[in-house]
Design a protein around this motif. Structure first.
Motif, PDB file in Angstrom:
ATOM      1  N   PRO A   1      65.067  -1.366  47.623  1.00 37.55           N
ATOM      2  CA  PRO A   1      64.204  -1.436  46.842  1.00 37.55           C
ATOM      3  C   PRO A   1      63.125  -0.051  47.337  1.00 37.55           C
ATOM      4  CG  PRO A   1      64.486  -3.116  46.464  1.00 37.55           C
ATOM      5  CD  PRO A   1      65.351  -2.896  47.555  1.00 37.55           C
ATOM      6  N   ALA A   2      62.079  -0.087  46.184  1.00 38.87           N
ATOM      7  CA  ALA A   2      61.003   0.425  46.580  1.00 38.87           C
ATOM      8  C   ALA A   2      59.963  -0.620  47.453  1.00 38.87           C
ATOM      9  CB  ALA A   2      60.419   1.960  45.981  1.00 38.87           C
ATOM     10  N   ALA A   3      59.232  -0.671  48.419  1.00 43.33           N
ATOM     11  CA  ALA A   3      58.909  -1.521  48.886  1.00 43.33           C
ATOM     12  C   ALA A   3      57.373  -1.722  48.153  1.00 43.33           C
ATOM     13  CB  ALA A   3      57.698  -1.351  50.181  1.00 43.33           C
ATOM     14  N   PRO A   4      57.190  -3.535  47.329  1.00 40.98           N
ATOM     15  CA  PRO A   4      56.195  -3.542  47.111  1.00 40.98           C
ATOM     16  C   PRO A   4      54.825  -2.785  46.860  1.00 40.98           C
ATOM     17  CG  PRO A   4      57.981  -5.247  47.371  1.00 40.98           C
ATOM     18  CD  PRO A   4      57.580  -4.113  48.575  1.00 40.98           C
ATOM     19  N   GLY A   5      53.800  -1.922  46.296  1.00 37.87           N
ATOM     20  CA  GLY A   5      52.707  -1.541  46.547  1.00 37.87           C
ATOM     21  C   GLY A   5      52.980   0.147  46.795  1.00 37.87           C
ATOM     22  N   SER A   6      54.443  -0.057  46.727  1.00 34.80           N
ATOM     23  CA  SER A   6      54.471   1.867  47.586  1.00 34.80           C
ATOM     24  C   SER A   6      54.109   2.253  46.196  1.00 34.80           C
ATOM     25  CB  SER A   6      55.658   1.935  48.367  1.00 34.80           C
ATOM     26  OG  SER A   6      56.798   1.572  47.536  1.00 34.80           O
ATOM     27  N   SER A   7      54.403   3.538  46.978  1.00 31.59           N
ATOM     28  CA  SER A   7      54.138   5.883  45.502  1.00 31.59           C
ATOM     29  C   SER A   7      54.715   6.044  46.568  1.00 31.59           C
ATOM     30  CB  SER A   7      53.299   5.252  45.525  1.00 31.59           C
ATOM     31  OG  SER A   7      52.146   5.868  46.911  1.00 31.59           O
ATOM     32  N   ALA A   8      55.047   7.231  45.897  1.00 34.74           N
ATOM     33  CA  ALA A   8      55.798   7.834  46.133  1.00 34.74           C
ATOM     34  C   ALA A   8      55.912   9.518  45.556  1.00 34.74           C
ATOM     35  CB  ALA A   8      56.698   8.093  46.343  1.00 34.74           C
ATOM     36  N   GLN A   9      56.186  10.699  45.905  1.00 37.03           N
ATOM     37  CA  GLN A   9      55.620  11.737  44.181  1.00 37.03           C
ATOM     38  C   GLN A   9      57.146  13.127  45.179  1.00 37.03           C
ATOM     39  OE1 GLN A   9      51.503  13.506  46.047  1.00 37.03           O
ATOM     40  NE2 GLN A   9      52.608  15.659  45.256  1.00 37.03           N
ATOM     41  N   LEU A  10      57.420  13.219  44.280  1.00 38.19           N
ATOM     42  CA  LEU A  10      58.121  14.138  43.813  1.00 38.19           C
ATOM     43  C   LEU A  10      57.660  15.841  42.735  1.00 38.19           C
ATOM     44  CD1 LEU A  10      61.267  14.825  43.539  1.00 38.19           C
ATOM     45  CD2 LEU A  10      61.751  14.143  40.999  1.00 38.19           C
ATOM     46  N   ASP A  11      57.447  16.489  43.469  1.00 36.93           N
ATOM     47  CA  ASP A  11      57.114  17.840  43.173  1.00 36.93           C
ATOM     48  C   ASP A  11      58.033  18.203  42.607  1.00 36.93           C
ATOM     49  OD1 ASP A  11      54.273  17.113  44.599  1.00 36.93           O
ATOM     50  OD2 ASP A  11      54.964  18.262  46.016  1.00 36.93           O
ATOM     51  N   ILE A  12      57.536  18.912  40.611  1.00 36.88           N
ATOM     52  CA  ILE A  12      58.278  19.527  39.740  1.00 36.88           C
ATOM     53  C   ILE A  12      57.314  20.860  39.443  1.00 36.88           C
ATOM     54  CG2 ILE A  12      59.247  19.550  37.756  1.00 36.88           C
ATOM     55  CD1 ILE A  12      60.045  17.031  37.607  1.00 36.88           C
ATOM     56  N   THR A  13      57.368  21.494  39.281  1.00 37.60           N
ATOM     57  CA  THR A  13      56.766  23.267  39.165  1.00 37.60           C
ATOM     58  C   THR A  13      57.034  23.963  38.277  1.00 37.60           C
ATOM     59  OG1 THR A  13      58.957  24.646  39.835  1.00 37.60           O
ATOM     60  CG2 THR A  13      57.086  24.015  41.774  1.00 37.60           C
ATOM     61  N   TRP A  14      58.027  23.406  37.432  1.00 34.15           N
ATOM     62  CA  TRP A  14      58.725  24.016  35.534  1.00 34.15           C
ATOM     63  C   TRP A  14      59.293  23.309  35.189  1.00 34.15           C
ATOM     64  CZ3 TRP A  14      62.224  28.001  34.012  1.00 34.15           C
ATOM     65  CH2 TRP A  14      61.958  28.336  32.656  1.00 34.15           C
ATOM     66  N   VAL A  15      59.200  23.097  34.275  1.00 34.92           N
ATOM     67  CA  VAL A  15      60.657  22.391  32.934  1.00 34.92           C
ATOM     68  C   VAL A  15      60.965  22.859  31.877  1.00 34.92           C
ATOM     69  CG1 VAL A  15      60.700  20.214  34.386  1.00 34.92           C
ATOM     70  CG2 VAL A  15      58.855  20.381  31.808  1.00 34.92           C
ATOM     71  N   ALA A  16      61.339  23.033  31.503  1.00 38.43           N
ATOM     72  CA  ALA A  16      61.913  23.796  29.910  1.00 38.43           C
ATOM     73  C   ALA A  16      63.408  24.026  29.370  1.00 38.43           C
ATOM     74  CB  ALA A  16      62.168  25.647  30.141  1.00 38.43           C
ATOM     75  N   ALA A  17      62.551  24.041  27.818  1.00 38.85           N
ATOM     76  CA  ALA A  17      63.950  23.105  27.001  1.00 38.85           C
ATOM     77  C   ALA A  17      64.000  24.740  26.133  1.00 38.85           C
ATOM     78  CB  ALA A  17      64.029  21.892  26.631  1.00 38.85           C
ATOM     79  N   TYR A  18      66.038  24.669  26.173  1.00 36.14           N
ATOM     80  CA  TYR A  18      65.954  26.339  25.017  1.00 36.14           C
ATOM     81  C   TYR A  18      66.421  25.620  23.831  1.00 36.14           C
ATOM     82  CZ  TYR A  18      64.383  28.388  28.520  1.00 36.14           C
ATOM     83  OH  TYR A  18      63.634  29.431  29.849  1.00 36.14           O
ATOM     84  N   VAL A  19      67.009  26.047  22.720  1.00 35.24           N
ATOM     85  CA  VAL A  19      68.276  25.452  21.714  1.00 35.24           C
ATOM     86  C   VAL A  19      69.113  26.545  21.949  1.00 35.24           C
ATOM     87  CG1 VAL A  19      68.221  25.778  19.306  1.00 35.24           C
ATOM     88  CG2 VAL A  19      65.881  25.265  20.409  1.00 35.24           C
ATOM     89  N   TYR A  20      70.071  26.268  21.504  1.00 32.42           N
ATOM     90  CA  TYR A  20      71.816  26.487  21.506  1.00 32.42           C
ATOM     91  C   TYR A  20      71.281  26.946  19.970  1.00 32.42           C
ATOM     92  CZ  TYR A  20      76.723  27.401  21.281  1.00 32.42           C
ATOM     93  OH  TYR A  20      77.795  28.157  21.262  1.00 32.42           O
ATOM     94  N   GLU A  21      72.211  28.867  20.028  1.00 26.29           N
ATOM     95  CA  GLU A  21      72.140  29.240  18.882  1.00 26.29           C
ATOM     96  C   GLU A  21      73.246  30.158  18.704  1.00 26.29           C
ATOM     97  OE1 GLU A  21      68.388  31.585  18.872  1.00 26.29           O
ATOM     98  OE2 GLU A  21      66.831  30.190  18.012  1.00 26.29           O
ATOM     99  N   GLY A  22      74.315  29.555  19.910  1.00 29.70           N
ATOM    100  CA  GLY A  22      75.276  30.182  19.328  1.00 29.70           C
ATOM    101  C   GLY A  22      75.473  30.908  20.622  1.00 29.70           C
ATOM    102  N   GLU A  23      77.353  31.266  20.408  1.00 29.45           N
ATOM    103  CA  GLU A  23      77.660  32.560  21.287  1.00 29.45           C
ATOM    104  C   GLU A  23      77.375  34.234  21.233  1.00 29.45           C
ATOM    105  OE1 GLU A  23      79.147  32.013  24.246  1.00 29.45           O
ATOM    106  OE2 GLU A  23      79.293  29.921  23.564  1.00 29.45           O
ATOM    107  N   PRO A  24      76.534  34.414  21.641  1.00 31.78           N
ATOM    108  CA  PRO A  24      76.096  36.514  21.941  1.00 31.78           C
ATOM    109  C   PRO A  24      77.512  36.401  21.631  1.00 31.78           C
ATOM    110  CG  PRO A  24      76.085  35.202  24.304  1.00 31.78           C
ATOM    111  CD  PRO A  24      76.410  34.158  23.236  1.00 31.78           C
ATOM    112  N   GLN A  25      76.958  37.870  20.690  1.00 31.94           N
ATOM    113  CA  GLN A  25      77.993  38.713  19.297  1.00 31.94           C
ATOM    114  C   GLN A  25      78.495  39.338  20.592  1.00 31.94           C
ATOM    115  OE1 GLN A  25      78.296  39.032  16.163  1.00 31.94           O
ATOM    116  NE2 GLN A  25      76.812  36.771  15.903  1.00 31.94           N
ATOM    117  N   GLY A  26      80.002  39.130  20.161  1.00 28.41           N
ATOM    118  CA  GLY A  26      80.765  40.752  21.111  1.00 28.41           C
ATOM    119  C   GLY A  26      81.428  39.367  22.765  1.00 28.41           C
ATOM    120  N   SER A  27      81.469  38.069  22.350  1.00 27.68           N
ATOM    121  CA  SER A  27      82.044  36.882  23.308  1.00 27.68           C
ATOM    122  C   SER A  27      82.891  36.845  23.397  1.00 27.68           C
ATOM    123  CB  SER A  27      81.121  35.746  23.060  1.00 27.68           C
ATOM    124  OG  SER A  27      79.589  35.688  23.529  1.00 27.68           O
TER     125      SER A  27
END
Length: 128
Positions: free
Chosen positions: A102-128
């Motif tokens: 496990p992570a050592a007691p008192g240790s820290s770490a960094q994960l860099d995330i530059t962008w997150v996004a969520a979109y709503v599903y609105e069905g398949e495009p017409q003509g699919s």
């Protein structure tokens, strides 16, 4: 990101017995996707071979019939069993490793995330 021993990430959607995890794994391992079907049964797992220490774009496409996992624009796997039909909670979870040292007691770490996004599903495009 530096591969900090003892740390892991599980960026997940969960609720009502369903779980979608991607990216997930210990930081010293490779990035993996997991689907825990809502109807129970064996999880689906898709290994990418990609290291956490390199920059990547991960994405999940969740439709009523399928969950698709992408790494850097390339499909790495899909699940069709027990796909969630109700909203799930989305969590960017970074924590101490679940196996191995496990992570050592008192240790820290960094994960860099530059962008997150969520979109709503609105069905398949017409003509699919």
């Amino acid at each position: 990101m530096k591969a900090a021993p003892g740390y892991k990430s599980a960026h997940l959607w969960y609720g009502n017995g369903c779980e979608i995890d991607y990216p997930e794994q210990n930081w010293t391992d490779t990035i993996t996707a997991f689907t825990h079907p809502c109807d129970g049964g064996q999880q689906d797992m898709f290994a990418t071979g990609a290291r956490w220490t390199d920059w990547h774009t991960t994405s999940v496409e969740w439709t009523p019939d399928e969950i698709r996992y992408y790494l850097d624009g390339v499909l790495i796997g899909s699940s069709t069993r027990g796909v969630p039909s109700e909203p799930l909670s989305w969590v960017l979870q970074n924590e101490s490793a679940l196996y191995g040292p496990p992570a050592a007691p008192g240790s820290s770490a960094q994960l860099d995330i530059t962008w997150v996004a969520a979109y709503v599903y609105e069905g398949e495009p017409q003509g699919s």
